[in-house]
Design a protein around this motif. Structure first.
Motif, PDB file in Angstrom:
ATOM      1  N   ARG A 107       8.221  -2.136  -2.720  1.00 13.61           N
ATOM      2  CA  ARG A 107       7.271  -2.872  -1.872  1.00 13.61           C
ATOM      3  C   ARG A 107       7.190  -2.252  -0.493  1.00 13.61           C
ATOM      4  NH1 ARG A 107       3.862  -6.384  -4.214  1.00 13.61           N
ATOM      5  NH2 ARG A 107       4.648  -6.473  -6.304  1.00 13.61           N
ATOM      6  N   ASP A 108       7.010  -0.967  -0.458  1.00 12.60           N
ATOM      7  CA  ASP A 108       7.046  -0.248   0.809  1.00 12.60           C
ATOM      8  C   ASP A 108       5.875  -0.672   1.689  1.00 12.60           C
ATOM      9  OD1 ASP A 108       7.780   1.450   2.748  1.00 12.60           O
ATOM     10  OD2 ASP A 108       6.947   3.232   1.834  1.00 12.60           O
ATOM     11  N   ALA A 109       6.179  -0.994   2.939  1.00 11.75           N
ATOM     12  CA  ALA A 109       5.122  -1.480   3.835  1.00 11.75           C
ATOM     13  C   ALA A 109       4.165  -0.366   4.221  1.00 11.75           C
ATOM     14  CB  ALA A 109       5.748  -2.083   5.089  1.00 11.75           C
ATOM     15  N   MET A 110       4.641   0.873   4.224  1.00 15.26           N
ATOM     16  CA  MET A 110       3.763   1.991   4.574  1.00 15.26           C
ATOM     17  C   MET A 110       3.079   2.585   3.363  1.00 15.26           C
ATOM     18  SD  MET A 110       6.086   3.949   7.365  1.00 15.26           S
ATOM     19  CE  MET A 110       5.071   5.389   7.443  1.00 15.26           C
ATOM     20  N   HIS A 111       3.324   2.047   2.191  1.00  9.92           N
ATOM     21  CA  HIS A 111       2.750   2.572   0.954  1.00  9.92           C
ATOM     22  C   HIS A 111       3.057   4.056   0.797  1.00  9.92           C
ATOM     23  CE1 HIS A 111       0.408  -1.106   1.494  1.00  9.92           C
ATOM     24  NE2 HIS A 111       0.247  -1.111   0.207  1.00  9.92           N
ATOM     25  N   SER A 112       4.283   4.448   1.095  1.00  4.65           N
ATOM     26  CA  SER A 112       4.594   5.879   1.105  1.00  4.65           C
ATOM     27  C   SER A 112       4.363   6.531  -0.251  1.00  4.65           C
ATOM     28  CB  SER A 112       6.052   6.080   1.501  1.00  4.65           C
ATOM     29  OG  SER A 112       6.339   5.425   2.692  1.00  4.65           O
ATOM     30  N   PHE A 165       8.174   3.697  -8.031  1.00  7.86           N
ATOM     31  CA  PHE A 165       9.200   3.342  -7.050  1.00  7.86           C
ATOM     32  C   PHE A 165       8.586   2.722  -5.804  1.00  7.86           C
ATOM     33  CE2 PHE A 165      11.710   5.977  -9.755  1.00  7.86           C
ATOM     34  CZ  PHE A 165      12.935   5.369  -9.713  1.00  7.86           C
ATOM     35  N   ASP A 166       7.352   3.100  -5.488  1.00  8.24           N
ATOM     36  CA  ASP A 166       6.689   2.462  -4.356  1.00  8.24           C
ATOM     37  C   ASP A 166       6.430   0.992  -4.647  1.00  8.24           C
ATOM     38  OD1 ASP A 166       5.181   2.626  -1.800  1.00  8.24           O
ATOM     39  OD2 ASP A 166       3.561   2.023  -3.113  1.00  8.24           O
ATOM     40  N   VAL A 167       5.967   0.698  -5.864  1.00 10.64           N
ATOM     41  CA  VAL A 167       5.715  -0.704  -6.203  1.00 10.64           C
ATOM     42  C   VAL A 167       7.033  -1.465  -6.305  1.00 10.64           C
ATOM     43  CG1 VAL A 167       4.717  -2.213  -7.941  1.00 10.64           C
ATOM     44  CG2 VAL A 167       3.572  -0.128  -7.339  1.00 10.64           C
ATOM     45  N   GLN A 184       2.440   5.698  -2.784  1.00  8.17           N
ATOM     46  CA  GLN A 184       1.055   5.832  -3.239  1.00  8.17           C
ATOM     47  C   GLN A 184       0.296   6.836  -2.384  1.00  8.17           C
ATOM     48  OE1 GLN A 184      -0.838   2.177  -4.162  1.00  8.17           O
ATOM     49  NE2 GLN A 184       1.091   1.189  -4.614  1.00  8.17           N
ATOM     50  N   VAL A 185       0.585   6.846  -1.078  1.00 11.70           N
ATOM     51  CA  VAL A 185      -0.090   7.830  -0.228  1.00 11.70           C
ATOM     52  C   VAL A 185       0.358   9.239  -0.606  1.00 11.70           C
ATOM     53  CG1 VAL A 185      -0.351   8.604   2.128  1.00 11.70           C
ATOM     54  CG2 VAL A 185      -0.440   6.212   1.626  1.00 11.70           C
ATOM     55  N   LEU A 186       1.649   9.391  -0.907  1.00 11.48           N
ATOM     56  CA  LEU A 186       2.113  10.718  -1.323  1.00 11.48           C
ATOM     57  C   LEU A 186       1.522  11.092  -2.681  1.00 11.48           C
ATOM     58  CD1 LEU A 186       5.810  10.733  -0.189  1.00 11.48           C
ATOM     59  CD2 LEU A 186       3.945  12.079   0.667  1.00 11.48           C
ATOM     60  N   THR A 187       1.267  10.103  -3.531  1.00  5.45           N
ATOM     61  CA  THR A 187       0.594  10.401  -4.789  1.00  5.45           C
ATOM     62  C   THR A 187      -0.817  10.921  -4.548  1.00  5.45           C
ATOM     63  OG1 THR A 187       1.881   8.688  -5.835  1.00  5.45           O
ATOM     64  CG2 THR A 187      -0.036   9.462  -7.000  1.00  5.45           C
ATOM     65  N   VAL A 246       4.632   6.287  -7.763  1.00  5.96           N
ATOM     66  CA  VAL A 246       3.942   4.996  -7.767  1.00  5.96           C
ATOM     67  C   VAL A 246       4.886   3.887  -8.212  1.00  5.96           C
ATOM     68  CG1 VAL A 246       2.137   3.697  -8.908  1.00  5.96           C
ATOM     69  CG2 VAL A 246       1.663   5.947  -8.051  1.00  5.96           C
TER      70      VAL A 246
END
Lengths: 186, 121
Positions: free
Chosen positions: B53-58, B48-50, B60-63, B46
Motif C-alpha cells: 500500500r505504498d503511498a507514493m505508488h512506487s 508488492f506495491d499493492v 506501479q510508477v516503476l512498472t 505491482v
C-alpha cells in the motif's frame, strides 16, 4: 480460496502455458502470437491486483506496439511460413537445466519468505487518479529523464536503421531520391 | 489474495524467459524472451506495491517506467538486428562470432600471448 485467487490461478496457468509455448514453438510468427496471449493475461492479472492504470498501459504499449514491432522484425528478417527447425540453438539442455534450477531456487525462496503474507484487495490501489498524481508529484524528474531517454532511443534507432546499407535496398524506386539527397549533402 | 500467487507466477515466468534467452537462436526470439523476463519483474513490482500500500505508488510508477524502457529497448534491439541481418544475411546469434574469441586458438602466438596475459600474479 477466494474468487479472486481462483481467477488468478486460472489466468496464471494460461499465462505460463503461453509463455512456455512462446519460448518452445518452432514457428516464429506463432511465438509472437503466444507472446500476445501471455502479456494480455498479465494485464488481466494487473486488473485482478486492482492496478488498472498499469493494466491498460500494458495493453496499449505491449500488445499495441511492442508485439507489432516484433512481428515487423520477424517479417523483415525472414518470414517462414511453417516450422523452422533451426529455431533453437544447440545448448537447449544447458538452458533447460539453468532455467529449472533458477525456477526451483526462486520458488523455494519466495515460498519461504512470504508464506504468511496476504494482499488486501478490498480497497483498490492503483486507479488512474492517484497513480497520476503520484507520478507527477513525486516522480516528475525520473519521468522527464525517461522521456529524454526515449527520444534518444528513437533517434538512435533511426540512425542505426538508415545508414549506408542503402545500396542493397535501394532499387530503381528510391535511386533518384537518394541521388538528390547525397548530392545535397555532399 | 495470498501474496504467493503473483510471486510464484513471476518467478516461473522469469525462468521461462531465461530458458528462452539461453536456448533460442533467432535474435528476435531472444528479444521476445527478454520481454517475458521484464514482464515477470513488472508483475512482482505491482504485486508488492499493492501488498505494501505504498503511498507514493512506487511499484506501479516503476512498472510504467519499465514498460517505457522495454519499448525503447525493443526499438533499439530491432534496429540493430535488422542492421546485422542486412549486412551479414543472418540473425542467428550463434553464427555471429566475428567479435568473439575462437574456442580453439591457433597453436602459435595467440595462445602464448593469452597465457602471458591471463597469468595470475
Amino acid at each position: 480460496m477466494t474468487g479472486q485467487e481462483v481467477v488468478f490461478v486460472i489466468v496464471g496457468v494460461v499465462v505460463l502455458g503461453a509463455a512456455v509455448r512462446c519460448v518452445t514453438t518452432r514457428e516464429l510468427v506463432h511465438a509472437a502470437l503466444w507472446l500476445v496471449v501471455a502479456l494480455g493475461g498479465l494485464a488481466v492479472q494487473y486488473l485482478l491486483l486492482t492496478a488498472e492504470f498499469v493494466a491498460w498501459v500494458q495493453v496499449l504499449i505491449y500488445l499495441g506496439s511492442v508485439v507489432v514491432l516484433l512481428l515487423f522484425g520477424l517479417m523483415l528478417t525472414r518470414a517462414p511460413i511453417g516450422p523452422s527447425p533451426d529455431a533453437d540453438s544447440g545448448n537447449r539442455p544447458v538452458a533447460l537445466a539453468v532455467s529449472l534450477a533458477s525456477a526451483a531456487a526462486l520458488v523455494a525462496l519466495v515460498v519461504d519468505a512470504f508464506r504468511t503474507s496476504w494482499i488486501e484487495l478490498d480497497r483498490p490501489h492503483g486507479e488512474s487518479g492517484p497513480v497520476g498524481e503520484s507520478l507527477f508529484q513525486n516522480w516528475v524528474l525520473p519521468f522527464e529523464a525517461l522521456s529524454v531517454l526515449l527520444l534518444a532511443a528513437l533517434v538512435g534507432a533511426i540512425v542505426v536503421s538508415r545508414t549506408r546499407g542503402n545500396e542493397q535496398r535501394t532499387e530503381q524506386r528510391t535511386e533518384q531520391r537518394d541521388g538528390q539527397r547525397n548530392g545535397g549533402v555532399g | 489474495m495470498h501474496l504467493l500467487y503473483p510471486a510464484v507466477l513471476a518467478a516461473l515466468l522469469f525462468s521461462t524467459g531465461l530458458y528462452g534467452v539461453l536456448a533460442r537462436r533467432n535474435a528476435i526470439l531472444v528479444l521476445m524472451s527478454v520481454e517475458l523476463m521484464l514482464a515477470a519483474v513488472s508483475l512482482n513490482l505491482v504485486a508488492f506495491d499493492v501488498w505494501l500500500r505504498d503511498a507514493m505508488h512506487s511499484g506501479q510508477v516503476l512498472t510504467l517506467f519499465l514498460i517505457a524502457l522495454a519499448a525503447a529497448e525493443i526499438g533499439i534491439g530491432l534496429a540493430i538486428v535488422l542492421l546485422v541481418y542486412r549486412t551479414r544475411g543472418t540473425s542467428a546469434i550463434d553464427q555471429l562470432r566475428e567479435l568473439g574469441e575462437s574456442a580453439h586458438p591457433a597453436p602459435d602466438e595467440p595462445a602464448a600471448e593469452r597465457t602471458t596475459e591471463t597469468t595470475p600474479t
